[in-house]
Design a protein around this motif. Structure first.
Motif, PDB file in Angstrom:
ATOM      1  N   LYS A 125     -34.701 -42.442 -11.384  1.00 34.66           N
ATOM      2  CA  LYS A 125     -35.066 -41.252 -11.938  1.00 34.66           C
ATOM      3  C   LYS A 125     -34.559 -41.147 -13.133  1.00 34.66           C
ATOM      4  O   LYS A 125     -33.343 -41.477 -13.495  1.00 34.66           O
ATOM      5  N   GLY A 126     -35.291 -40.617 -14.401  1.00 33.96           N
ATOM      6  CA  GLY A 126     -34.807 -40.389 -15.622  1.00 33.96           C
ATOM      7  C   GLY A 126     -35.096 -41.450 -16.596  1.00 33.96           C
ATOM      8  O   GLY A 126     -34.893 -41.484 -17.926  1.00 33.96           O
ATOM      9  N   SER A 127     -35.241 -42.736 -15.979  1.00 32.66           N
ATOM     10  CA  SER A 127     -35.376 -43.937 -16.779  1.00 32.66           C
ATOM     11  C   SER A 127     -36.946 -43.911 -17.503  1.00 32.66           C
ATOM     12  O   SER A 127     -37.843 -42.937 -17.033  1.00 32.66           O
ATOM     13  N   SER A 128     -37.143 -44.801 -18.336  1.00 37.48           N
ATOM     14  CA  SER A 128     -38.391 -44.859 -18.954  1.00 37.48           C
ATOM     15  C   SER A 128     -39.619 -45.291 -18.058  1.00 37.48           C
ATOM     16  O   SER A 128     -40.645 -44.570 -17.980  1.00 37.48           O
ATOM     17  N   ASP A 129     -39.431 -46.030 -16.918  1.00 37.36           N
ATOM     18  CA  ASP A 129     -40.231 -46.187 -16.037  1.00 37.36           C
ATOM     19  C   ASP A 129     -40.699 -44.911 -15.108  1.00 37.36           C
ATOM     20  O   ASP A 129     -41.810 -44.692 -14.818  1.00 37.36           O
ATOM     21  N   TRP A 130     -39.854 -44.070 -15.037  1.00 38.71           N
ATOM     22  CA  TRP A 130     -39.911 -42.743 -14.281  1.00 38.71           C
ATOM     23  C   TRP A 130     -40.979 -41.809 -15.039  1.00 38.71           C
ATOM     24  O   TRP A 130     -41.368 -40.895 -14.258  1.00 38.71           O
ATOM     25  N   LYS A 131     -40.755 -41.886 -16.438  1.00 39.78           N
ATOM     26  CA  LYS A 131     -41.599 -41.013 -16.955  1.00 39.78           C
ATOM     27  C   LYS A 131     -43.066 -40.962 -17.109  1.00 39.78           C
ATOM     28  O   LYS A 131     -43.433 -42.208 -16.707  1.00 39.78           O
ATOM     29  N   LEU A 132     -43.637 -39.695 -17.110  1.00 36.76           N
ATOM     30  CA  LEU A 132     -45.116 -39.665 -16.703  1.00 36.76           C
ATOM     31  C   LEU A 132     -45.954 -40.482 -18.058  1.00 36.76           C
ATOM     32  O   LEU A 132     -45.429 -40.427 -19.113  1.00 36.76           O
ATOM     33  N   LEU A 133     -46.863 -41.175 -17.886  1.00 39.36           N
ATOM     34  CA  LEU A 133     -47.820 -41.727 -18.802  1.00 39.36           C
ATOM     35  C   LEU A 133     -47.759 -40.597 -20.021  1.00 39.36           C
ATOM     36  O   LEU A 133     -48.276 -39.578 -19.945  1.00 39.36           O
TER      37      LEU A 133
END
Length: 189
Positions: free
Chosen positions: A77-85
């Motif tokens: 949570k909070g990582s770049s991978d976690w962000k919405l497109l």
């Protein structure tokens, strides 16, 4: 409109269209965004989910999902991978359920209370992963007495086994274009 759904109160659920899943989310992004636009024109609520774990290393002890994928295979949570497109059309007034930690978008989230507050009886499901989060959420919606519409080209990756299973016992399978046609009709009425 599929049988039994002509007087339904709908919500569109967009599941986990996050950077971590970009390879399967980007191919369906334009269809999902077009369906989001149709839902808005029809005054249908749009709800987004965002899957992640605050501390995957420590959650390996308590979360079967994190144990399954491993801490390094889980979304922090909070990582770049976690962000919405970045290309996903999320309006500032729409709900993003960022507390999702397992395949089922109902489990441990506010989804059911949001649907019940809006008197929703039919959930339109889009997003990723078709055979994991989307299918699990569709089954959960069905057993909680919601009608289900599952978007065959609005879920990714394409999974014929999931589409057959949903159509057989859990919901109506429609293309995004078919759903938009129905939503556009609602918007005109």
């Amino acid at each position: 409109m599929p049988r039994g759904l002509s007087s339904s109160k709908f919500a569109l659920l967009v599941i986990d269209m996050q950077n971590n899943f970009a390879s399967v989310a980007k191919p369906i992004l334009s269809e999902v965004n077009a369906t989001i636009a149709s839902a808005r024109r029809a005054s249908i609520p749009v709800i987004f989910t965002q899957h992640g774990h605050p501390d995957p290393e420590n959650e390996e002890k308590t979360s079967v999902l994190v144990r399954w994928w491993g801490a390094s295979g889980s979304i922090r949570k909070g990582s770049s991978d976690w962000k919405l497109l970045s290309g996903l059309d999320v309006a500032s007034n729409e709900t993003v359920l960022d507390e999702k930690t397992t395949y089922d978008a109902f489990h441990g989230t506010r989804l059911k209370s949001l649907l019940d507050e809006r008197n929703v009886d039919t959930l339109i499901i889009s997003g990723v992963m078709t055979q994991l989060c989307c299918e699990t959420t569709a089954r959960s919606a069905f057993v909680q007495n919601y009608n289900v519409i599952f978007l065959s080209d609005g879920t990714g990756p394409r999974c014929e086994a999931t589409l057959k299973t949903i159509a057989f016992g859990f919901g109506h399978v429609l293309t995004c274009a078919e759903m938009r046609e129905k939503l556009d009709k609602i918007a005109k009425d």
